[in-house]
Design a protein around this motif. Sequence first.
Motif, PDB file in Angstrom:
ATOM      1  N   TRP A  23       0.844  -1.193   0.000  1.00  0.00           N
ATOM      2  CA  TRP A  23       0.000   0.000   0.000  1.00  0.00           C
ATOM      3  C   TRP A  23       0.883   1.249   0.000  1.00  0.00           C
ATOM      4  CZ3 TRP A  23      -4.175   0.902   4.367  1.00  0.00           C
ATOM      5  CH2 TRP A  23      -5.031   1.913   3.984  1.00  0.00           C
ATOM      6  N   GLY A  24       1.935   1.221   0.793  1.00  0.00           N
ATOM      7  CA  GLY A  24       2.887   2.333   0.800  1.00  0.00           C
ATOM      8  C   GLY A  24       3.533   2.531  -0.559  1.00  0.00           C
ATOM      9  N   GLY A  25       3.876   1.432  -1.230  1.00  0.00           N
ATOM     10  CA  GLY A  25       4.470   1.518  -2.561  1.00  0.00           C
ATOM     11  C   GLY A  25       3.507   2.079  -3.596  1.00  0.00           C
ATOM     12  N   ILE A  26       2.255   1.685  -3.507  1.00  0.00           N
ATOM     13  CA  ILE A  26       1.245   2.207  -4.432  1.00  0.00           C
ATOM     14  C   ILE A  26       1.034   3.705  -4.181  1.00  0.00           C
ATOM     15  CG2 ILE A  26      -1.215   2.105  -5.029  1.00  0.00           C
ATOM     16  CD1 ILE A  26      -0.990  -0.970  -4.513  1.00  0.00           C
ATOM     17  N   ALA A  27       0.962   4.088  -2.907  1.00  0.00           N
ATOM     18  CA  ALA A  27       0.804   5.507  -2.571  1.00  0.00           C
ATOM     19  C   ALA A  27       1.985   6.323  -3.094  1.00  0.00           C
ATOM     20  CB  ALA A  27       0.667   5.671  -1.058  1.00  0.00           C
ATOM     21  N   SER A  28       3.183   5.783  -2.974  1.00  0.00           N
ATOM     22  CA  SER A  28       4.365   6.465  -3.481  1.00  0.00           C
ATOM     23  C   SER A  28       4.294   6.634  -4.995  1.00  0.00           C
ATOM     24  CB  SER A  28       5.618   5.675  -3.098  1.00  0.00           C
ATOM     25  OG  SER A  28       6.766   6.257  -3.668  1.00  0.00           O
ATOM     26  N   ASN A  29       3.862   5.584  -5.685  1.00  0.00           N
ATOM     27  CA  ASN A  29       3.744   5.649  -7.136  1.00  0.00           C
ATOM     28  C   ASN A  29       2.706   6.695  -7.550  1.00  0.00           C
ATOM     29  OD1 ASN A  29       2.323   4.521  -9.810  1.00  0.00           O
ATOM     30  ND2 ASN A  29       4.504   4.005  -9.817  1.00  0.00           N
ATOM     31  N   ILE A  30       1.582   6.725  -6.853  1.00  0.00           N
ATOM     32  CA  ILE A  30       0.550   7.713  -7.154  1.00  0.00           C
ATOM     33  C   ILE A  30       1.101   9.125  -6.961  1.00  0.00           C
ATOM     34  CG2 ILE A  30      -1.648   8.677  -6.337  1.00  0.00           C
ATOM     35  CD1 ILE A  30      -2.500   5.738  -5.762  1.00  0.00           C
ATOM     36  N   ARG A  31       1.848   9.334  -5.871  1.00  0.00           N
ATOM     37  CA  ARG A  31       2.441  10.644  -5.598  1.00  0.00           C
ATOM     38  C   ARG A  31       3.391  11.055  -6.724  1.00  0.00           C
ATOM     39  NH1 ARG A  31       7.129  11.872  -3.980  1.00  0.00           N
ATOM     40  NH2 ARG A  31       7.606   9.812  -3.172  1.00  0.00           N
ATOM     41  N   VAL A  46       4.779  -1.802 -10.872  1.00  0.00           N
ATOM     42  CA  VAL A  46       5.238  -3.117 -10.410  1.00  0.00           C
ATOM     43  C   VAL A  46       6.591  -2.996  -9.715  1.00  0.00           C
ATOM     44  CG1 VAL A  46       6.023  -5.400 -11.188  1.00  0.00           C
ATOM     45  CG2 VAL A  46       3.894  -4.452 -12.071  1.00  0.00           C
ATOM     46  N   GLY A  47       7.481  -2.204 -10.276  1.00  0.00           N
ATOM     47  CA  GLY A  47       8.785  -1.990  -9.649  1.00  0.00           C
ATOM     48  C   GLY A  47       8.652  -1.388  -8.258  1.00  0.00           C
ATOM     49  N   ASP A  48       7.808  -0.358  -8.124  1.00  0.00           N
ATOM     50  CA  ASP A  48       7.598   0.260  -6.815  1.00  0.00           C
ATOM     51  C   ASP A  48       7.007  -0.722  -5.819  1.00  0.00           C
ATOM     52  OD1 ASP A  48       8.611   2.695  -7.597  1.00  0.00           O
ATOM     53  OD2 ASP A  48       6.657   3.657  -7.892  1.00  0.00           O
ATOM     54  N   VAL A  49       6.064  -1.535  -6.274  1.00  0.00           N
ATOM     55  CA  VAL A  49       5.397  -2.491  -5.381  1.00  0.00           C
ATOM     56  C   VAL A  49       6.370  -3.583  -4.932  1.00  0.00           C
ATOM     57  CG1 VAL A  49       3.622  -4.289  -5.342  1.00  0.00           C
ATOM     58  CG2 VAL A  49       3.054  -2.018  -6.177  1.00  0.00           C
ATOM     59  N   VAL A  50       7.189  -4.087  -5.834  1.00  0.00           N
ATOM     60  CA  VAL A  50       8.159  -5.129  -5.479  1.00  0.00           C
ATOM     61  C   VAL A  50       9.180  -4.587  -4.475  1.00  0.00           C
ATOM     62  CG1 VAL A  50      10.071  -6.527  -6.381  1.00  0.00           C
ATOM     63  CG2 VAL A  50       7.879  -6.488  -7.576  1.00  0.00           C
ATOM     64  N   ILE A  51       9.710  -3.411  -4.744  1.00  0.00           N
ATOM     65  CA  ILE A  51      10.677  -2.797  -3.836  1.00  0.00           C
ATOM     66  C   ILE A  51      10.034  -2.532  -2.481  1.00  0.00           C
ATOM     67  CG2 ILE A  51      12.012  -0.679  -3.415  1.00  0.00           C
ATOM     68  CD1 ILE A  51      12.477  -0.664  -6.534  1.00  0.00           C
ATOM     69  N   SER A  52       8.804  -2.040  -2.480  1.00  0.00           N
ATOM     70  CA  SER A  52       8.102  -1.755  -1.231  1.00  0.00           C
ATOM     71  C   SER A  52       7.858  -3.013  -0.412  1.00  0.00           C
ATOM     72  CB  SER A  52       6.774  -1.067  -1.525  1.00  0.00           C
ATOM     73  OG  SER A  52       6.999   0.183  -2.116  1.00  0.00           O
ATOM     74  N   GLY A  53       7.493  -4.087  -1.074  1.00  0.00           N
ATOM     75  CA  GLY A  53       7.300  -5.352  -0.367  1.00  0.00           C
ATOM     76  C   GLY A  53       8.583  -5.844   0.262  1.00  0.00           C
ATOM     77  N   PHE A  54       9.672  -5.713  -0.466  1.00  0.00           N
ATOM     78  CA  PHE A  54      10.975  -6.152   0.036  1.00  0.00           C
ATOM     79  C   PHE A  54      11.389  -5.352   1.268  1.00  0.00           C
ATOM     80  CE2 PHE A  54      15.681  -5.517  -0.225  1.00  0.00           C
ATOM     81  CZ  PHE A  54      16.057  -6.800   0.163  1.00  0.00           C
ATOM     82  N   ILE A  55      11.355  -4.025   1.162  1.00  0.00           N
ATOM     83  CA  ILE A  55      11.804  -3.195   2.276  1.00  0.00           C
ATOM     84  C   ILE A  55      10.831  -3.271   3.446  1.00  0.00           C
ATOM     85  CG2 ILE A  55      10.785  -1.016   1.497  1.00  0.00           C
ATOM     86  CD1 ILE A  55      14.187  -1.522   3.248  1.00  0.00           C
ATOM     87  N   GLY A  56       9.555  -3.444   3.168  1.00  0.00           N
ATOM     88  CA  GLY A  56       8.584  -3.598   4.246  1.00  0.00           C
ATOM     89  C   GLY A  56       8.845  -4.855   5.064  1.00  0.00           C
TER      90      GLY A  56
END
Length: 107
Positions: A23-31, A46-56
Amino acid sequence: MPHNSPENVPFVTYLWVLALSLWGGIASNIRKVRNGTVRFSISELVGDVVISGFIGLLTYFICEYYEVATMLTAVFVGISGHMGTKAIFAMETFITKRLRLETEERE
C-alpha cells in the motif's frame, strides 16, 4: 524473549506486513505520477510495489528483532514501503557506517 524465526511467524502477520508495505508503494507511485516525476506505467508501478514489499518485510524483521510494539511496527512498515529505495539506501548507509564497511563508491 527469544526472537521469532521467519518460518515461525504466523501467515496472517506476513499478510498485514505485505499489505501495508505494498500500500505504501502504491501511494508512493501515485504521488510520483501526480507530481509529474514519472508518467504512469505498469512497469513503474510493479517496480515500486516489489521494492516496497521487500523493504517492508526487512523493516518488519528489524522491528521484530528489537521487539518494537506491533502498532509502531505497522507504522514503520508502511512508511518504509512508501520510501521504497530511499529506505533501502538508508539501511545500507547505516549498516556501512555501523560495521565500518568500505564500498566501491567511496574513494
